[in-house]
Write a protein that holds these residues in place. Structure first.
Motif, PDB file in Angstrom:
ATOM      1  N   ARG B 190       0.809  -1.233   0.000  1.00 46.04           N
ATOM      2  CA  ARG B 190       0.000   0.000   0.000  1.00 46.04           C
ATOM      3  C   ARG B 190       0.833   1.270   0.000  1.00 46.04           C
ATOM      4  N   THR B 191       2.029   1.194   0.592  1.00 46.08           N
ATOM      5  CA  THR B 191       2.837   2.415   0.694  1.00 46.08           C
ATOM      6  C   THR B 191       4.085   2.352  -0.180  1.00 46.08           C
ATOM      7  N   LEU B 192       4.118   1.382  -1.110  1.00 40.21           N
ATOM      8  CA  LEU B 192       5.251   1.306  -2.036  1.00 40.21           C
ATOM      9  C   LEU B 192       4.804   1.819  -3.404  1.00 40.21           C
ATOM     10  N   PRO B 193       5.742   2.343  -4.204  1.00 35.26           N
ATOM     11  CA  PRO B 193       5.349   2.832  -5.540  1.00 35.26           C
ATOM     12  C   PRO B 193       4.852   1.680  -6.406  1.00 35.26           C
ATOM     13  N   ALA B 194       3.891   1.963  -7.275  1.00 36.24           N
ATOM     14  CA  ALA B 194       3.318   0.920  -8.129  1.00 36.24           C
ATOM     15  C   ALA B 194       4.366   0.379  -9.099  1.00 36.24           C
ATOM     16  N   GLN B 195       5.177   1.272  -9.645  1.00 35.49           N
ATOM     17  CA  GLN B 195       6.221   0.862 -10.584  1.00 35.49           C
ATOM     18  C   GLN B 195       7.561   0.744  -9.863  1.00 35.49           C
ATOM     19  N   ASP B 196       8.425  -0.138 -10.365  1.00 37.68           N
ATOM     20  CA  ASP B 196       9.770  -0.223  -9.792  1.00 37.68           C
ATOM     21  C   ASP B 196      10.518   1.077 -10.053  1.00 37.68           C
ATOM     22  N   THR B 197      11.325   1.480  -9.086  1.00 33.97           N
ATOM     23  CA  THR B 197      12.062   2.732  -9.204  1.00 33.97           C
ATOM     24  C   THR B 197      13.557   2.448  -9.064  1.00 33.97           C
ATOM     25  N   ALA B 198      14.364   3.447  -9.440  1.00 37.16           N
ATOM     26  CA  ALA B 198      15.822   3.278  -9.389  1.00 37.16           C
ATOM     27  C   ALA B 198      16.276   3.028  -7.957  1.00 37.16           C
ATOM     28  N   LEU B 199      17.369   2.293  -7.808  1.00 40.12           N
ATOM     29  CA  LEU B 199      17.896   1.966  -6.483  1.00 40.12           C
ATOM     30  C   LEU B 199      18.358   3.220  -5.749  1.00 40.12           C
ATOM     31  N   ASP B 200      17.856   3.398  -4.519  1.00 36.54           N
ATOM     32  CA  ASP B 200      18.346   4.446  -3.628  1.00 36.54           C
ATOM     33  C   ASP B 200      19.350   3.761  -2.707  1.00 36.54           C
ATOM     34  N   GLU B 201      20.647   3.983  -2.959  1.00 43.11           N
ATOM     35  CA  GLU B 201      21.669   3.195  -2.268  1.00 43.11           C
ATOM     36  C   GLU B 201      21.671   3.401  -0.763  1.00 43.11           C
ATOM     37  N   ALA B 202      21.426   4.636  -0.338  1.00 46.61           N
ATOM     38  CA  ALA B 202      21.431   4.901   1.112  1.00 46.61           C
ATOM     39  C   ALA B 202      20.282   4.162   1.798  1.00 46.61           C
ATOM     40  N   ALA B 203      19.105   4.219   1.188  1.00 47.11           N
ATOM     41  CA  ALA B 203      17.947   3.530   1.770  1.00 47.11           C
ATOM     42  C   ALA B 203      18.157   2.016   1.736  1.00 47.11           C
ATOM     43  N   PHE B 204      18.727   1.533   0.637  1.00 49.88           N
ATOM     44  CA  PHE B 204      19.019   0.101   0.507  1.00 49.88           C
ATOM     45  C   PHE B 204      19.964  -0.357   1.623  1.00 49.88           C
ATOM     46  N   LEU B 205      21.021   0.407   1.831  1.00 49.72           N
ATOM     47  CA  LEU B 205      22.000   0.019   2.854  1.00 49.72           C
ATOM     48  C   LEU B 205      21.433   0.159   4.267  1.00 49.72           C
ATOM     49  N   ARG B 206      20.507   1.090   4.450  1.00 47.98           N
ATOM     50  CA  ARG B 206      19.832   1.187   5.750  1.00 47.98           C
ATOM     51  C   ARG B 206      19.088  -0.133   6.024  1.00 47.98           C
ATOM     52  N   GLY B 207      18.428  -0.653   4.991  1.00 43.59           N
ATOM     53  CA  GLY B 207      17.726  -1.923   5.115  1.00 43.59           C
ATOM     54  C   GLY B 207      18.685  -3.078   5.376  1.00 43.59           C
ATOM     55  N   VAL B 208      19.787  -3.098   4.640  1.00 40.03           N
ATOM     56  CA  VAL B 208      20.782  -4.168   4.827  1.00 40.03           C
ATOM     57  C   VAL B 208      21.286  -4.170   6.267  1.00 40.03           C
ATOM     58  N   ARG B 209      21.616  -2.991   6.774  1.00 43.59           N
ATOM     59  CA  ARG B 209      22.169  -2.911   8.137  1.00 43.59           C
ATOM     60  C   ARG B 209      21.154  -3.356   9.174  1.00 43.59           C
ATOM     61  N   ARG B 210      19.919  -2.963   8.978  1.00 43.65           N
ATOM     62  CA  ARG B 210      18.889  -3.383   9.934  1.00 43.65           C
ATOM     63  C   ARG B 210      18.740  -4.907   9.912  1.00 43.65           C
ATOM     64  N   ALA B 211      18.730  -5.474   8.714  1.00 45.84           N
ATOM     65  CA  ALA B 211      18.598  -6.934   8.603  1.00 45.84           C
ATOM     66  C   ALA B 211      19.777  -7.643   9.263  1.00 45.84           C
ATOM     67  N   LEU B 212      20.981  -7.115   9.060  1.00 43.23           N
ATOM     68  CA  LEU B 212      22.166  -7.761   9.631  1.00 43.23           C
ATOM     69  C   LEU B 212      22.150  -7.703  11.156  1.00 43.23           C
ATOM     70  N   ALA B 213      21.534  -6.661  11.707  1.00 38.38           N
ATOM     71  CA  ALA B 213      21.556  -6.472  13.159  1.00 38.38           C
ATOM     72  C   ALA B 213      20.375  -7.128  13.856  1.00 38.38           C
ATOM     73  N   SER B 214      19.403  -7.634  13.091  1.00 40.17           N
ATOM     74  CA  SER B 214      18.217  -8.176  13.746  1.00 40.17           C
ATOM     75  C   SER B 214      18.088  -9.668  13.491  1.00 40.17           C
ATOM     76  N   GLY B 215      16.937 -10.218  13.855  1.00 41.76           N
ATOM     77  CA  GLY B 215      16.825 -11.668  13.861  1.00 41.76           C
ATOM     78  C   GLY B 215      15.911 -12.293  12.825  1.00 41.76           C
ATOM     79  N   SER B 216      15.014 -11.497  12.241  1.00 39.59           N
ATOM     80  CA  SER B 216      14.081 -12.096  11.285  1.00 39.59           C
ATOM     81  C   SER B 216      13.432 -11.042  10.404  1.00 39.59           C
TER      82      SER B 216
END
Lengths: 307, 307
Positions: B190-216
């Protein structure tokens, strides 16, 4: 029996209400398939009137407290999230009044998830609940507890830490939704039964154990497919196995927290599954025996009268 | 240039073929949207004839090796999974011959995932690949390696351990599929763009770091919704963030294995994402520069000529 409160649980898919007496006991209950998704914008007052207008008219001065998604941006009136830690007083002081002095909505709660990030600065992301806070307060009241770890399984499961009567922290897991996604829309759906089947406890616990011993559902879920590929489990067993993988994933993360006893707030079917899975982690649980949303709304209303 | 091999990659959604010369170089290539899902049962021989019949006729005695889902139960001819560890010789000895001496299908591989289960007996579940084994052998050949950890991101990502030229073990992650499920069918959509958009590297890496630091992922994914709820990220940022959460989840589990250097086999877009995420884990990678499926099929064909 004079009604003292109209307690309303207005969620995404259903609308339920109960007339409570001065002791918080249920006089009468009603339920409608009129969740906020089924109510057109602007039609909340009319829907309320149609559903409970006669009760309100029969007892002049009757107050109504509502919990759930009715307080979201898509609901009747937005009740901004209350920051944790939050107890009765904090919530009672942050009600969103639809009709001042008469009809109010209990706010949801927000907290922040901060994670260790190694050398990086800890990143914080918000977490939210809406409706569960009332169930938590109801359960604490019913069980006479002021400190507890509570588990509310569902589409978005909540794990809630209460200390000294206040919700200190909570965490959301997309457990039920993840199960539905995998069961309905993933490649796994091809080898699962079309209709839901009775729980196969052995297959369920096999899934729980695998989840507890591994690192990610993204890895364990694929075994639901390969077990089918090699005819090592029936479709019915696989459905229970997948349920175990998903619930076990939630418990693997939360087992770290070290609570050895939790309060479990769940429907009968989910309660059975969580009891089995929690036992596998060496965690015991107690299930409150009353209608906790009504108990929670009654407790909040009572704390308002006293203030 | 006399063709020495017709190399065919026949997957779920597409059919590709290449004429290779005696050195394994590509003479000519063709691609069709004729994956096995688009070919009616019993029509595989006709589809092959229509697609490559002229090439086969032009070079009498030309051999054809095929890899991919064409060897699955739903394909042309089932090529039973070969057990790991498996090298060139094991695969060459287990080809499924559609036309003896002329057209053969490379078998997929199977291995077992056994997990520590505390006091419980270790439970074993199978894992499988079909098509990736050929890419792995092609990459090892192209890079002149006999030991490596390889990563093949995709709908079902594979992490593959090769030792002494044989695939010893591998593990599947439903990474791409999980991203698609969350992106298309979950509440997050519901809150994501309908079409795929270009990679935002900072936002992507924020996600990577959160995943690496958490459990699931079941826990971290919900933050994609709450960040939107509090307007802390744009829809485009959230899409990159979710991609980081999902890929980071895969790396969190695999980072335990301790490989500090991997061979990465991916499309340009996925390669960029995995390079960024792997760097976050302190893992470097090399990307083979050739068409590795053709290289893999050529290597298998060559090992057959030698035996």
């Amino acid at each position: 029996m004079t009604p003292s409160l109209l307690a309303v649980d207005w969620g995404t898919t259903s609308l339920r209400g109960a007339l409570l007496d001065a002791m918080g006991q249920v006089i009468e209950e009603r339920a409608f398939m009129l969740g906020i998704m089924n109510v057109p914008a602007g039609a909340f007052a009319d829907t309320f009137e149609t559903s409970f207008g006669d009760w309100m008219a029969a007892t002049p001065g009757l107050r109504c407290l509502m919990a759930g998604m009715v307080g979201s941006r898509q609901g009747w009136l937005e009740a901004p999230y209350c920051a944790c830690p939050a107890g009765f007083a904090d919530i009672a002081g942050a009600l969103a009044w639809v009709r001042p002095g008469q009809i109010a909505i209990v706010p949801g709660l927000r907290c922040e998830q901060a994670e260790r990030q190694g050398e990086h600065l800890a990143d914080r992301v918000p977490d939210v609940m809406r409706g569960e806070e009332t169930q938590v307060f109801g359960a604490m009241q019913a069980l006479g507890l002021s400190d507890a770890c509570l588990v509310l399984p569902g589409t978005h499961s909540k794990w809630v830490q209460v200390r000294a009567g206040r919700i200190e922290h909570f965490s959301t897991f997309m457990t039920g939704e993840m199960f539905a996604l995998l069961r309905q829309h993933s490649i796994l759906a091809r080898t699962l039964p079309a209709q839901d089947t009775a729980l196969d406890e052995a297959a369920f616990l096999r899934g729980v154990r695998r989840a507890l011993a591994s690192g990610s559902l993204m890895q364990t879920a694929f075994s639901t497919r390969t077990l089918a590929l090699f005819d090592q489990a029936s479709p019915e067993q696989l459905l229970s196995y997948l349920s175990g993988l998903v619930i076990g994933e939630e418990l693997r993360v939360q087992a770290r927290l070290g609570a050895k006893h939790v309060v479990l707030i769940a429907s009968v079917d989910l309660a059975r599954r969580y009891q089995l899975a929690l036992a596998e982690c060496g965690v015991s649980c107690v299930i409150p025996g009353v209608h906790i949303t009504w108990a929670g709304l009654f407790a909040i209303a009572k704390s308002m009268s006293m203030s």
